[in-house]
Design a protein around this motif. Structure first.
Motif, PDB file in Angstrom:
ATOM      1  N   GLU A 373       0.817  -1.215   0.000  1.00 12.78           N
ATOM      2  CA  GLU A 373       0.000   0.000   0.000  1.00 12.78           C
ATOM      3  C   GLU A 373       0.848   1.262   0.000  1.00 12.78           C
ATOM      4  OE1 GLU A 373      -3.671   2.058   2.529  1.00 12.78           O
ATOM      5  OE2 GLU A 373      -2.725   0.197   3.233  1.00 12.78           O
ATOM      6  N   ARG A 376       1.961   2.051  -3.485  1.00 11.00           N
ATOM      7  CA  ARG A 376       0.856   2.578  -4.301  1.00 11.00           C
ATOM      8  C   ARG A 376       0.541   4.018  -3.922  1.00 11.00           C
ATOM      9  NH1 ARG A 376      -1.522  -2.249  -2.637  1.00 11.00           N
ATOM     10  NH2 ARG A 376      -3.197  -1.139  -1.572  1.00 11.00           N
ATOM     11  N   ASN A 377       0.548   4.316  -2.647  1.00  3.52           N
ATOM     12  CA  ASN A 377       0.205   5.663  -2.206  1.00  3.52           C
ATOM     13  C   ASN A 377       1.203   6.699  -2.700  1.00  3.52           C
ATOM     14  OD1 ASN A 377      -2.046   4.723  -0.855  1.00  3.52           O
ATOM     15  ND2 ASN A 377      -1.060   4.663   1.156  1.00  3.52           N
TER      16      ASN A 377
END
Length: 385
Positions: A373, A376-377
């Motif tokens: 995550e 992706r962020n």
């Protein structure tokens, strides 16, 4: 100085001889042209010379399932430190899956900042080791925070972690049911030493331990493979001491392999002209991977090579005239990211490939979607526009 265009790889046929390891370097990570060159060279070596394995500067443990996992998951999680999140690497994996060639990582894994992936691959890990190792990074982006968390641990806790890992490694090595598991255990122990060194600011020891462990992994691979293409940064592969600003010289992977393999180790270094290169410093951790690459400084190996052609080419340093060899030695600095290091290319490399212009590799959306995550962020806005 005689040069050979890279649009035809027949120059490799004579150059490599009977070498068991052909090492192909790069000046910086994540350049499109480097990925494409590696792919073309490996195809040629597999199809024309019977090479059976591709060994890459990426985590050994994570890479064990790179050729069997879903491709997007393999790119995002089987290849560490962002070495796999590119469409150029997807093309390579998809082609390699059509062959019988094996894929290996040679590096410590865990983005060189987390013991968690390595420990997860080992049987019989005590709960207290897993709990202490939870300081580790989720990806390269959280590596600085992970080192900070480790530094905050009491010294007794750090020492107990090191002792527990050493005991676990010894137990697994004494009953080696799966040699790959034992290799993973050795790399976990090496990574623990690297993290300890980084916590006290000893970059030289961290680099020394890492490169020695990678050399041992290549030797492990050669017990199972006849001929291997090894791809990594020039600084790891060179037959020349490794240096960083303010640091005493260390012994890189290439010097270990040269000592062990002699003429069976052939090194192809790389130089670049202009284009884009990997960002160093805070910009990288903000998701800005690339910076403009200025023209190389006069007197450097990169500038010298750039004087001999506007298209990609290779030169065999072993076949230079005395005058040309002296000119190469006089170009006694090579660019490594934002700094230049002293180096005699005629000793460090057998051949040099020059790429006059390099560009950013292309983000692979499938790999990014399968990434942790935090990756992706950080990269969503950049990669998706």
């Amino acid at each position: 100085m005689r040069t050979t265009p890279l649009d035809d790889l027949s120059w490799l046929d004579e150059a490599i001889g009977d070498a068991r390891v052909v090492a192909l370097g790069e000046s910086a990570h994540y350049n499109r042209e480097t990925y494409l060159l590696r792919h073309r060279v490996f195809q040629h070596l597999v199809e024309r010379h019977g090479f059976t394995a591709y060994a890459m500067e990426t985590g050994f443990t994570e890479a064990r399932t790179v050729l069997t996992d879903d491709v997007s998951h393999a790119l995002a999680n089987g290849l560490t430190s962002f070495t796999g999140i590119w469409t150029e690497m997807r093309a390579h994996l998809e082609w390699q899956r059509t062959t019988d060639a094996r894929f290996y990582g040679i590096d410590l894994g865990g983005a060189n900042a987390s013991l968690v992936p390595g420990l997860a691959a080992l049987p019989g890990v005590p709960d207290d080791l897993r709990e202490t190792a939870a300081f580790g990074a989720e990806s390269a982006y959280s590596a600085p925070a992970a080192f900070g968390r480790y530094a905050a641990l009491p010294q007794a806790t750090r020492d107990a972690l090191t002792a527990g890992i050493a005991e676990l490694r010894a137990r697994l090595a004494a009953d080696p049911a799966d040699p790959a598991v034992v290799r993973s255990a050795h790399l976990v122990a090496a990574l623990d030493l690297v993290i300890r060194a980084m916590a006290r600011g000893d970059q030289r020891e961290a680099m020394t331990v890492r490169d020695a462990a990678m050399a041992d992994t290549v030797s492990w691979i050669l017990e199972r493979e006849e001929r291997v293409l090894l791809v990594a940064h020039n600084g790891h592969l060179q037959r020349w001491p490794g240096v960083m600003p303010g640091m005493e010289a260390m012994v890189p992977l290439g010097l270990h392999l040269a000592d062990r393999l002699g003429d069976d180790y052939l090194v192809i270094g790389a130089t670049n002209g202009t284009g884009q290169t990997l960002h160093h410093g805070p910009e990288f951790f903000a998701g800005r991977f690339f910076a403009d690459l200025p023209a190389p400084e006069p007197g450097s190996l990169d500038a010298f090579m750039g004087q001999h052609g506007d298209e990609p080419f290779a030169v065999d340093l072993r076949r230079l005239s005395s005058a040309d060899a002296a000119d190469v030695r006089a170009a006694s600095r090579q660019r490594f990211g934002p700094f230049y290091a002293e180096l005699d290319a005629t000793v460090a490399y057998d051949l040099v490939v020059h790429l006059p212009h390099v560009s950013a590799a292309t983000f692979d959306t499938g790999a990014l979607d399968a990434s942790p995550e935090e990756v992706r962020n950080v990269l969503r806005a950049i990669a998706y526009g």
